[in-house]
Design an enzyme around this catalytic site. Structure first.
Site, short mmCIF file in Angstrom:
data_model
loop_
_atom_site.label_atom_id
_atom_site.label_comp_id
_atom_site.label_asym_id
_atom_site.label_seq_id
_atom_site.Cartn_x
_atom_site.Cartn_y
_atom_site.Cartn_z
N HIS A 22 48.92 22.73 34.10
CA HIS A 22 48.09 22.52 35.03
C HIS A 22 47.83 20.66 33.92
CE1 HIS A 22 43.90 19.49 35.53
NE2 HIS A 22 43.38 20.51 36.39
N ASP A 57 42.58 28.17 40.02
CA ASP A 57 43.65 28.96 41.58
C ASP A 57 43.86 30.15 41.18
OD1 ASP A 57 44.14 25.97 42.28
OD2 ASP A 57 42.64 26.98 43.28
C1 SDX Z 1 44.23 22.56 41.12
O1 SDX Z 1 44.32 17.54 38.82
C2 SDX Z 1 43.59 18.34 38.97
O2 SDX Z 1 42.85 18.41 37.96
C3 SDX Z 1 43.45 19.92 39.83
C4 SDX Z 1 42.87 20.59 40.26
C5 SDX Z 1 41.09 20.26 40.42
O3 SDX Z 1 39.97 20.82 39.85
O4 SDX Z 1 41.37 19.06 41.46
O5 SDX Z 1 42.54 21.56 38.61
C6 SDX Z 1 43.20 21.73 41.26
O6 SDX Z 1 45.13 21.38 41.71
C7 SDX Z 1 45.01 23.18 39.61
C8 SDX Z 1 46.35 23.28 39.77
C9 SDX Z 1 47.25 24.30 40.28
N1 SDX Z 1 48.54 24.08 41.13
C10 SDX Z 1 49.19 25.34 40.98
O7 SDX Z 1 49.05 26.44 40.14
C11 SDX Z 1 50.51 25.09 41.25
C12 SDX Z 1 51.30 25.82 40.17
N2 SDX Z 1 51.58 24.78 38.95
C13 SDX Z 1 52.33 23.61 38.23
O8 SDX Z 1 52.95 22.94 39.84
C14 SDX Z 1 51.73 22.74 37.71
O9 SDX Z 1 51.61 22.88 36.75
C15 SDX Z 1 50.94 20.68 37.74
C16 SDX Z 1 51.29 20.88 39.84
C17 SDX Z 1 49.69 22.27 38.26
C18 SDX Z 1 50.66 19.85 37.33
O10 SDX Z 1 52.16 19.55 36.79
P1 SDX Z 1 53.14 18.21 36.06
O11 SDX Z 1 51.16 18.26 34.88
O12 SDX Z 1 53.47 17.20 36.73
O13 SDX Z 1 53.88 19.24 34.99
P2 SDX Z 1 55.46 20.02 35.65
O14 SDX Z 1 55.38 19.76 37.10
O15 SDX Z 1 56.25 18.49 35.25
O16 SDX Z 1 55.77 20.44 34.42
C19 SDX Z 1 55.66 20.30 33.05
C20 SDX Z 1 56.88 21.68 32.83
C21 SDX Z 1 58.45 21.62 33.23
O17 SDX Z 1 59.52 21.80 32.81
P3 SDX Z 1 60.24 21.20 31.73
O18 SDX Z 1 60.61 20.81 33.12
O19 SDX Z 1 59.09 20.50 31.53
O20 SDX Z 1 60.88 22.33 31.43
O21 SDX Z 1 56.07 22.95 32.64
C22 SDX Z 1 56.94 23.98 34.01
C23 SDX Z 1 57.76 22.42 34.87
O22 SDX Z 1 59.15 23.35 35.32
N3 SDX Z 1 55.83 24.43 34.70
C24 SDX Z 1 56.06 24.90 35.45
C25 SDX Z 1 54.88 25.98 35.79
N4 SDX Z 1 54.22 24.78 35.82
C26 SDX Z 1 55.17 23.73 35.04
N5 SDX Z 1 56.82 26.64 35.52
C27 SDX Z 1 56.47 27.82 35.68
N6 SDX Z 1 55.17 28.05 36.54
C28 SDX Z 1 54.48 26.60 36.93
N7 SDX Z 1 53.43 27.22 37.71
#
Ligand code: SDX
Length: 393
Positions: free
Chosen positions: A272, A329
């Protein structure tokens, strides 16, 4: 930093507005709507009370909630011509695409909503119409996916019960909706009702900042929510859990795939932007999961996989270092499934829950007379070039 512009892709460190609606503390895992904790509201309130709280700022009195429910129940019917839109969609078209189109089409049926200078009474009526009709539209989308006749709203039911009757009711007989299902639905909708400046709420605000009408602004928010990185994650989580189950339930293999930078696979439902600890909603939903499945006597194998996946991920340094915890989720889809919804409907249910939050945020933006949203950029393209006639290219 170049001159006066600070580049902040994804607005990770940008406060876009001031708001008094929802408070998040990502470190401590705190979520409050208008100062009330999500734990208390999920336990003690109804979704319609929370909708009133978010939109008008205070928990309603008995008279206020009765008036609110009464007004909404007078606007739950959609214009019969909207059925032509329903009939035009292919039967397997995604519910989110239908919802976004149908909500935007409300501006065609209620053109008075286009006036940015609506009086407070006219604007309140636009809000009531949207709250009332959205539940009907969502249930009709579900009925269409089954090829079943739609069920019309009945004013004798409260908001959530009416939605469930339109969704699971039958033309041929009155069905009893289990209190367990009604309570679970209220709780899930409350937990999704607002979440400060997330992707879809920011979309609703920026579209509304051009003086665009509420229906079109909410339609844009529905489109933003559709993405699997945002609200679409609840559908993607179940699809992921099913894949792991069908692959023999080898959770370690999939956790390793999620860590592999050369593999595009991500653990859906994890991570998140704001919560760098647990997502308080996920904690409540996880507990509700156990309660509801037990009460409904359902044993869903993907729940066991979900719990094992959470356990393995939360003991893995990759996830711990990156503070990746289950989000709202991760477990919600398991409950939706237990209530009888197909996977494709999960994100539409997220939208139904988020609707009062979107409305409250849009209303606040308008009341604060915020300027049109128009960020700048850092240009990294070509320098001056002279035109070359096509025969010389
Ligand atoms: C919702 O914003 C809100 O409030 C949203 C929400 C709401 O109520 O409106 O809470 C609802 O959208 C919840 C999130 C649902 N999405 C998912 O579950 C999809 C999977 N999660 C990700 O794609 C990610 O965690 C996000 C999109 C939720 C957040 O992305 P960020 O903050 O841009 O973080 P990032 O993509 O830069 O990740 C940081 C690191 C990265 O690794 P490094 O580059 O540092 O090595 O964490 C890793 C990412 O690769 N990473 C994951 C991961 N999520 C982040 N690695 C594996 N699996 C994951 N799910």
């Amino acid at each position: 930093q170049t001159g006066f512009i600070t580049l902040d892709s994804g607005f990770k460190n940008t406060g876009a507005t001031k708001s008094s609606i929802t408070f998040l503390d990502g470190e401590k895992g705190i979520l409050k709507y208008r100062g009330y904790s999500i734990e208390q509201l999920a336990e003690k309130s109804t979704f319609l009370e929370v909708a009133y709280l978010l939109i008008y700022g205070n928990l309603p009195t008995q008279k206020q909630i009765e008036d609110f429910q009464h007004q909404i129940s007078r606007h739950t019917l959609v214009h019969e011509d909207m059925k032509k839109f329903f009939d035009g969609f292919p039967s397997k078209s995604h519910p989110m695409g239908q919802l976004s189109s149908l909500v935007c089409s409300l501006s065609s049926f209620y053109p008075e909503s286009l006036d940015p200078n609506q009086t407070k009474e006219e604007f309140d009526l636009t809000i009531i119409k949207l709250l009332g009709k959205m539940a009907t539209i969502v249930s009709w989308i579900y009925k269409k996916s089954l090829g079943h006749p739609v069920i019309y709203p009945k004013n004798k039911y409260d908001y959530v019960t009416n939605f469930l009757h339109m969704t699971f009711g039958q033309r041929t007989e009155e069905v009893e909706i289990d209190e367990v299902v009604i309570d679970a639905m209220n709780k899930l909708l409350i937990l999704h009702a607002d979440h400060e400046q997330n992707c879809s709420t920011s979309t609703v605000r920026i579209v509304g900042s051009s003086d665009c009408n509420l229906y079109a602004s909410i339609s844009a928010g529905i489109s933003a929510l559709w993405g699997p990185l945002h609200g679409g994650a609840n559908q993607a989580v179940i699809e992921m859990l099913e894949k792991i189950k069908n692959d023999g339930g080898d959770v370690d293999k999939w956790v390793n795939k999620a860590k592999d930078k050369n593999d595009s696979f991500r653990l859906m439902g994890f991570g998140h932007r704001v919560y760098k600890n647990f997502d308080p909603r996920a904690k409540i939903i996880k507990k509700a999961c156990d309660d509801i499945l037990e009460k409904l006597g359902i044993n869903d194998p993907v729940l066991d996989i979900a719990k094992k996946l959470e356990e393995v991920a939360l003991s893995d340094p990759y996830f711990v270092e990156r503070k990746l915890y289950p989000n709202v989720d991760f477990y919600s889809g398991i409950i939706y499934r237990a209530l009888g919804f197909p996977t494709e409907m999960f994100t539409v249910l997220f939208a139904l829950g988020r609707l009062p939050g979107w409305i409250a945020q849009w209303k606040e933006m308008r009341e604060n007379k915020e300027p049109i949203g128009r960020p700048r950029q850092v240009y990294v393209g070509e320098n001056d070039r002279d035109f070359v006639p096509i025969e010389k290219r």
